[in-house]
Scaffold this active site. Structure first.
Site, PDB file in Angstrom:
ATOM      1  N   TYR A 126     -46.573  21.209  -7.725  1.00 14.71           N
ATOM      2  CA  TYR A 126     -46.932  20.613  -6.440  1.00 14.71           C
ATOM      3  C   TYR A 126     -47.532  21.567  -5.422  1.00 14.71           C
ATOM      4  CZ  TYR A 126     -44.747  16.451  -8.246  1.00 14.71           C
ATOM      5  OH  TYR A 126     -44.454  15.366  -9.025  1.00 14.71           O
ATOM      6  N   PHE A 416     -33.385  12.615  -4.477  1.00 10.68           N
ATOM      7  CA  PHE A 416     -34.029  11.321  -4.322  1.00 10.68           C
ATOM      8  C   PHE A 416     -35.224  11.211  -5.244  1.00 10.68           C
ATOM      9  CE2 PHE A 416     -35.593  14.216  -1.018  1.00 10.68           C
ATOM     10  CZ  PHE A 416     -36.961  14.119  -1.167  1.00 10.68           C
TER      11      PHE A 416
END
Length: 416
Positions: A126, A416
């Site tokens: 990322y 999450f």
């Protein structure tokens, strides 16, 4: 090969979930119960799929949702939380992830989100999209006997008390306690009612093992105020009539040092427990230094956790507080054109201003490096030594260090 990236609708959900399972190396059969539970928690307008025209099948997944994250000083900003990111092994290296990331980040920028966040399964992925590791976590394995705690310990000092509660008690006291924590610890993200229902077994995916109720310990101060909550499990292992039981922390949140110390002391004093796995804690957790012998706590995990991608540089830098006063001209490079520019940051204990400027840059950095710095965890001086930020004016990295670093490290306790 014709590959379409688009938002999904309700009819796509079973195929989308199958693709997500394949990407995460889970059995590619989706029980009906899981489809219904996931459907209730999804925003289809923010859920993307990549589809192969030749087969009509979903081969890539991506989803985001609104999140609030606390910045230094206790304020919070709205972020675009990214999750459920997969690409099928048959469709790698075709730009699918790049297309989904780009669509999502531009939509988040249009909504006015200050940043995007995610938990990266693999470190190298990322950074190329402007994310930087903003928080880290550490897990310890504690040898209880080696810790040399007082065997006569009978409970907290100072009039506080610890009570065991059930899941209903957690749902009663946990949300309010966590909201108090969010005002005290930067890096913490908000928890929805759905989060608490999953955490207490009221909701469970069919793919998960059958729910086993953990232990929940609540700390109350002398005046009865709830200040801490610990959730843990125990495996109850015995060898040759001697306990080898491990207690594993699922969650420990506290809004006072007294509560945090008391909950750790409680867990490390539970009869039969010989080893404690702490779960993912902040790197500067009170453990292991609260132990009489800190060497009894062995680090088993130390890694990056929450990654942050700035979308609005002035909003991010103006939302947080600064212990010292000073100014700095930042040149932020963002190839995607979302958060870049030259900005004058003037900050102090009473507030901050961050505005575009034509003044000469003093510190030049990529948007991912800004993401690593903005919560106060990373060192601008270290990044300069690595060649990842450039001092256009001598001493700029040290001034950035004095402005941006925080006394306690940011911590995101959630996944999450």
């Amino acid at each position: 090969m014709s590959l379409e990236v688009r938002t999904i609708d309700d009819t796509d959900l079973p195929d989308w979930l199958r693709a997500m399972r394949i990407g995460f190396l889970q059995p590619p059969v989706v029980p009906k119960e899981e489809i219904e539970i996931r459907r209730a928690g999804m925003d289809f307008e923010r859920t993307q799929g990549a589809f192969d025209a030749a087969t009509g099948r979903c081969v890539g997944t991506f989803r985001s949702f609104t999140q609030r994250i606390t910045v230094p000083g206790g304020a919070s900003v709205t972020t675009n939380a990214v999750t459920n990111v997969t690409v099928a092994p048959t469709h790698r290296r075709r730009g699918l992830l790049s297309r989904m990331v780009d669509r999502d980040l531009r939509a988040a920028k249009e909504r006015g989100d200050a940043a995007a966040t995610l938990l990266s399964a693999e470190y190298p992925i990322y950074g190329r999209y402007g994310f930087g590791p903003a928080t880290w976590v550490t897990e310890w394995e504690v040898d209880v006997a080696g810790a040399r705690l007082d065997a006569r310990y009978a409970g907290p000092d100072g009039g506080g008390r610890i009570d065991l509660v059930d899941s209903a008690g957690v749902r009663e006291f946990g949300p309010g306690l966590h909201e108090r924590l969010r005002t005290l610890r930067h890096g913490v993200v908000d928890r929805t009612d759905r989060w608490w229902r999953f955490a207490t077994g009221e909701l469970a995916l069919h793919t998960e093992a059958s729910w086993t109720e953990p232990f929940h310990a609540l700390y109350r101060s002398a005046d009865g105020t709830v200040e801490g909550l610990l959730t843990y499990t125990a495996d109850d292992v015995w060898e040759a009539k001697r306990s080898r039981t491990t207690a594993t922390v699922r969650s420990l949140i506290a809004v006072s040092a007294e509560a945090e110390r008391a909950l750790w002391h409680y867990l490390l004093s539970v009869d039969w427990v010989t080893r404690v796995m702490t779960g993912l804690r902040a790197p500067d957790d009170l453990l292991p230094l609260l132990l009489p012998d800190p060497r009894a706590a062995r680090v088993t995990t130390h890694a990056d956790h929450l990654w942050l991608r700035p979308l609005d540089t002035p909003v991010l830098l103006e939302a947080r507080t600064y212990t010292g006063a000073g100014s700095l001209v930042l040149e932020v490079d963002d190839p995607a054109g979302l958060a870049g520019g030259r900005f004058l940051l003037e900050a102090g204990p009473d507030g901050a201003s961050c505005v575009p400027t034509t003044r000469p840059a003093e510190l030049a950095l990529g948007v991912g490096e800004l993401g690593a710095l903005v919560l106060g965890d990373e060192s601008a001086v270290r990044l300069a030594a690595l060649g990842r930020v450039t001092e256009e004016r001598p001493g700029a990295a040290e001034r950035a260090e004095l402005l941006l670093r925080t006394a306690r490290r940011p911590w995101c306790p959630d996944q999450f």
